[in-house]
Design an enzyme around this catalytic site. Structure first.
Site, short mmCIF file in Angstrom:
data_model
loop_
_atom_site.label_atom_id
_atom_site.label_comp_id
_atom_site.label_asym_id
_atom_site.label_seq_id
_atom_site.Cartn_x
_atom_site.Cartn_y
_atom_site.Cartn_z
N GLY A 1 94.40 49.83 123.37
CA GLY A 1 94.90 49.88 124.74
C GLY A 1 96.35 50.31 124.81
O GLY A 1 97.06 50.38 123.80
N LYS B 1 97.44 43.49 123.91
CA LYS B 1 96.68 43.55 122.66
C LYS B 1 97.07 42.45 121.68
O LYS B 1 96.21 41.84 121.05
CB LYS B 1 96.88 44.93 121.99
CG LYS B 1 96.39 46.10 122.79
CD LYS B 1 96.60 47.42 122.08
CE LYS B 1 98.06 47.69 121.77
NZ LYS B 1 98.90 47.77 122.98
N TYR C 1 112.84 55.42 121.22
CA TYR C 1 112.88 55.23 122.66
C TYR C 1 114.16 55.78 123.29
O TYR C 1 114.21 56.04 124.48
CB TYR C 1 112.70 53.75 123.01
CG TYR C 1 111.25 53.31 122.96
CD1 TYR C 1 110.28 53.98 123.72
CD2 TYR C 1 110.83 52.26 122.15
CE1 TYR C 1 108.95 53.60 123.67
CE2 TYR C 1 109.50 51.87 122.10
CZ TYR C 1 108.57 52.55 122.86
OH TYR C 1 107.24 52.17 122.81
N GLN D 1 105.56 58.65 114.40
CA GLN D 1 104.11 58.76 114.30
C GLN D 1 103.65 58.78 112.85
O GLN D 1 102.62 58.17 112.51
CB GLN D 1 103.63 60.01 115.04
CG GLN D 1 103.75 59.93 116.56
CD GLN D 1 103.15 58.66 117.14
OE1 GLN D 1 103.83 57.88 117.80
NE2 GLN D 1 101.89 58.43 116.87
N ASP E 1 95.51 44.87 115.77
CA ASP E 1 96.19 45.29 116.99
C ASP E 1 96.39 46.80 116.92
O ASP E 1 97.25 47.28 116.18
CB ASP E 1 97.53 44.54 117.09
CG ASP E 1 98.40 44.97 118.26
OD1 ASP E 1 98.10 45.99 118.89
OD2 ASP E 1 99.40 44.28 118.52
N ARG E 2 95.59 47.54 117.66
CA ARG E 2 95.58 49.01 117.76
C ARG E 2 94.93 49.67 116.55
O ARG E 2 95.21 49.33 115.41
CB ARG E 2 96.97 49.58 118.00
CG ARG E 2 96.95 51.11 118.20
CD ARG E 2 98.21 51.64 118.83
NE ARG E 2 98.21 51.40 120.27
CZ ARG E 2 99.28 51.06 120.98
NH1 ARG E 2 100.44 50.91 120.39
NH2 ARG E 2 99.20 50.87 122.28
N ASP F 1 96.56 56.59 117.20
CA ASP F 1 97.73 57.38 116.83
C ASP F 1 97.44 58.87 117.00
O ASP F 1 98.22 59.61 117.59
CB ASP F 1 98.13 57.10 115.39
CG ASP F 1 98.71 55.71 115.21
OD1 ASP F 1 99.55 55.31 116.03
OD2 ASP F 1 98.33 55.01 114.26
N GLU G 1 112.12 48.57 124.32
CA GLU G 1 111.15 49.10 125.29
C GLU G 1 111.71 49.17 126.71
O GLU G 1 110.99 49.57 127.64
CB GLU G 1 109.89 48.24 125.31
CG GLU G 1 109.13 48.21 123.99
CD GLU G 1 107.94 47.27 124.03
OE1 GLU G 1 107.00 47.48 123.23
OE2 GLU G 1 107.93 46.33 124.84
#
Length: 231
Positions: free
Chosen positions: A26, A32, A62, A73, A97-98, A103, A164
């Site tokens: 998500g 998550k 960020y 990445q 989680d993910r 990716d 974030e």
């Protein structure tokens, strides 16, 4: 979320011994980590979280996505591949989680479309992933959590991670759109269970928590039964 009560509802003796691998997918801020923790603690499974703490690129990313997207990445891809290997090498069930697929299917293409990753880096990144694919084991189940991008941004602000604080809403909207496309194709990997977190309150609703855990246990029991038939 009362973990002790949930553990009583799902006692360890009723959990199959067959290894089972769940990934929680998500958008950023959808919840998550909370669900990963709940599943892992109630069932007593290995838990694997996204490498956010001590991530050497995240703060810089960020601040300047165009400069650091490729580096971040590749870092995430490397770390998630490590987790995949750990899950395969270490006996027992696990929740992550993910997924590693997010990716290459969500974040890299979105960053490429936004001009944050040039064609050369993007193709190089995809080539690295293609070379990894044969070593990957898809999850037994993907739980896809979704919400509106505006809700995700509110949740991001509420949890207060400094790095974030400047995530733009339009980036979350682009990710949301990419998830919508990918989740239609994801069942080619494994079963997918979608939860609208705008409607279902997995943080505070005990019944919703029990229903989610019961659903996971049913999939786990099905796998256990298939393994028993094949032995």
């Amino acid at each position: 979320m009362n973990i002790k009560q949930l553990k009583r509802t799902f006692p360890k003796k009723d959990i199959p011994k067959t290894p089972f691998y769940v990934s929680v997918a998500g958008n950023i801020g959808v919840g998550k980590s909370m669900i990963t923790t709940m599943i892992g603690e109630v069932f007593g499974w290995q838990m694997h979280f996204e490498p956010v703490i001590n991530n050497p690129y995240l703060d810089d990313y960020y601040k300047d996505m165009k400069r650091w997207s490729f580096h971040l990445q590749v870092y995430f891809l490397s770390k998630r591949f490590e987790v995949q290997k750990l899950i395969l090498d270490k006996p027992g069930s696990a929740v992550q989680d993910r997924t590693i697929y997010e990716d290459v299917e969500i974040f890299a293409p979105t960053l490429h479309r936004r001009g944050c990753m040039d064609d050369r880096d993007y193709e190089n990144y995809r080539e690295v992933f293609r070379n990894m694919v044969s070593f990957l084991s898809p999850p037994d189940l993907i739980i896809y959590l979704h919400c509106k991008p505006e809700t995700a941004l509110d949740r991001i602000n509420q949890r207060g991670r400094g790095c974030e604080s400047d995530i733009p809403l339009d980036f979350l909207k682009d990710l949301h759109s990419a998830y919508g496309d990918w989740i239609e194709r994801a069942p080619a990997l494994c079963p997918v269970h979608t939860i609208d977190t705008e409607v279902i309150n997995l943080r505070d609703d005990p019944q919703a928590q029990v229903e989610l855990l019961e659903m996971i246990r049913e999939y786990h029991l099905e796998k256990d039964a298939r393994n028993g038939e094949g032995s």
